[in-house]
Design an enzyme around this catalytic site. Structure first.
Site, PDB file in Angstrom:
ATOM      1  N   SER A  52       3.991 -59.117 -18.045  1.00 47.32           N
ATOM      2  CA  SER A  52       5.099 -58.162 -18.063  1.00 47.32           C
ATOM      3  C   SER A  52       5.923 -58.157 -16.791  1.00 47.32           C
ATOM      4  O   SER A  52       7.054 -57.668 -16.788  1.00 47.32           O
ATOM      5  CB  SER A  52       4.567 -56.745 -18.325  1.00 47.32           C
ATOM      6  OG  SER A  52       3.645 -56.357 -17.317  1.00 47.32           O
ATOM      7  N   ASP A 345       7.183 -46.545 -14.779  1.00 43.44           N
ATOM      8  CA  ASP A 345       6.409 -45.927 -15.866  1.00 43.44           C
ATOM      9  C   ASP A 345       4.923 -45.800 -15.566  1.00 43.44           C
ATOM     10  O   ASP A 345       4.122 -45.600 -16.471  1.00 43.44           O
ATOM     11  CB  ASP A 345       6.584 -46.755 -17.141  1.00 43.44           C
ATOM     12  CG  ASP A 345       6.179 -48.215 -16.944  1.00 43.44           C
ATOM     13  OD1 ASP A 345       5.787 -48.578 -15.822  1.00 43.44           O
ATOM     14  OD2 ASP A 345       6.256 -48.991 -17.923  1.00 43.44           O
ATOM     15  N   HIS A 348       5.017 -50.542 -14.066  1.00 40.49           N
ATOM     16  CA  HIS A 348       6.094 -51.493 -13.802  1.00 40.49           C
ATOM     17  C   HIS A 348       7.099 -50.926 -12.810  1.00 40.49           C
ATOM     18  O   HIS A 348       7.310 -49.713 -12.748  1.00 40.49           O
ATOM     19  CB  HIS A 348       6.773 -51.877 -15.119  1.00 40.49           C
ATOM     20  CG  HIS A 348       5.791 -52.379 -16.137  1.00 40.49           C
ATOM     21  ND1 HIS A 348       5.272 -51.568 -17.124  1.00 40.49           N
ATOM     22  CD2 HIS A 348       5.213 -53.595 -16.280  1.00 40.49           C
ATOM     23  CE1 HIS A 348       4.410 -52.272 -17.854  1.00 40.49           C
ATOM     24  NE2 HIS A 348       4.360 -53.505 -17.356  1.00 40.49           N
TER      25      HIS A 348
END
Length: 379
Positions: A52, A345, A348
């Site tokens: 990610s 969040d 990230h």
């Protein structure tokens, strides 16, 4: 800057000779070849593998996992499949190199692969193998992508595709490992020794990936280490701890200790590969130090919000993270100014933080050997 080139023209008084017409023709052809700029593109290409940290929509395209607003709210103003409020580090790379943002390999609708291709998928790990979308699978996808791209070009279908030169001179990027380390930590009940014993197997997969990419033509490699996992608001919220469990800035010690152990091993892997792959360039980038500096000195970078608190989440101080109401789920809220936060969040990074990290990377101070992306792309 391109320097202007002066030319001296010699004139002659002899009359035109038809027999010399052919020679005059080739003189002008040669002159044009010398002085007309080439239209061949010299732009670099980026071929990226990871999780990610650099997923520009792979998990959305590959697993159909919807990642919509509020993700993307700061820069794109819509969901793009990225986890964060805006751009990722790799997006800033593309901007710096004057490239379009990378399309995910799995994107079926109007992808553009002229600037490169992105195989990264959120949640990806190095192990186990053969599980979508583990690193070895991403490399297999690349091999198919390369073969198919060159095949299509042989048929004359080259629109929005990478060409052979793009694969040959491309920068092959890998940013993966943090999910392996975190899973190992959870399985070991946050025990350092147990995780440290597993890390060599993760590193072996990264080494194998680089070797396989080299065997398929890759010669420029850009390898990111993992960041300070113990500074993540999610990890701080999920694992009850006392002051003995955190360092001087409040980050979980064991998480960062295993991250640094992983990074030390990864640096050694890159060193080994430099000696084994004589005609390859393997650049190791110390992401850990760059990101830890943000947490240690946030206000120096204009990051005024609590560094260990998520901007988007639920629960308020100290971490604003609740697994039952994560960013985008019912009950969440967003801080008034995401550009003042490090973490978006709970996991990230924000667009602002990623921009700061990318800017530090561009300096080449955190690269071994000390090459910038611009320098590597020009080699």
């Amino acid at each position: 800057m391109t320097k202007s080139r002066s030319r001296t023209t010699t004139t002659t008084t002899s009359s035109f000779d038809p027999k010399k017409k052919k020679n005059h023709f080739w003189f002008y052809v040669i002159s044009l070849a010398i002085f007309i700029p080439s239209t061949t593109s010299t732009s670099p290409t980026l071929i990226n593998f990871g999780d990610s940290n650099s997923d520009t929509g792979g998990v959305l395209a590959g697993a159909g996992l919807p990642i919509g607003l509020p993700h993307g709210i700061t820069f794109f103003h819509r969901g793009t499949g990225r986890l964060g409020d805006g751009r990722l580090i790799i997006d800033f790379f593309c901007e710096e190199l004057k490239l379009s943002y990378l399309s995910p390999y799995l994107e079926a609708l109007a992808p553009n692969f002229t600037s490169g291709v992105n195989f990264a998928v959120s949640g990806a790990t190095t192990l186990p193998q053969f599980v979508p979308f583990a690193l070895d699978v991403q490399v297999r996808q690349f091999i198919h992508f390369k073969n198919r791209s060159l095949e299509l070009q042989s048929f004359g279908k080259i629109e929005k595709m990478m060409d052979e030169e793009g694969f040959k001179k491309g920068i092959y990027m890998i940013d993966i490992g943090q999910n392996d380390v975190l899973v190992a930590l959870y399985q070991s009940n946050l025990t350092y020794k147990s995780v440290a014993q597993k890390i060599p197997s993760f590193l072996a997969q990264i080494k194998l990936a680089i070797q396989n990419l080299y065997a398929n033509g890759g010669r420029k490699f850009w390898i990111h280490n993992t960041g300070p996992l113990g500074c993540s608001p999610k990890e701080l919220a999920l694992h009850p701890h006392t002051h003995k469990d955190v360092d001087k800035i409040g980050c979980l010690r064991v998480h960062n200790q295993v991250a640094k152990f992983f990074n030390k091993g990864l640096k050694n892997v890159c060193k080994e590969l430099r000696s084994q792959l004589n005609d390859a360039i393997v650049v190791y980038v110390d992401i850990y130090t760059i990101k830890y500096n943000l947490f240690a000195h946030p206000k120096t970078y204009g990051l005024e919000n609590d560094p260990l608190m998520a901007c988007c989440g639920y629960g308020g101080a100290p971490n604003n993270y609740n697994v039952k109401a994560t960013c985008g789920q019912p009950g969440y809220s967003i801080c008034s100014n995401p550009s003042k936060s490090i973490i978006w969040d709970g996991v990230h990074y924000t667009d602002a933080a990623n921009h700061l990290v990318a800017s530090s990377i561009f300096s080449s101070h955190f690269s071994t050997p000390k090459l910038s992306l611009h320098q590597l792309s020009s080699l």
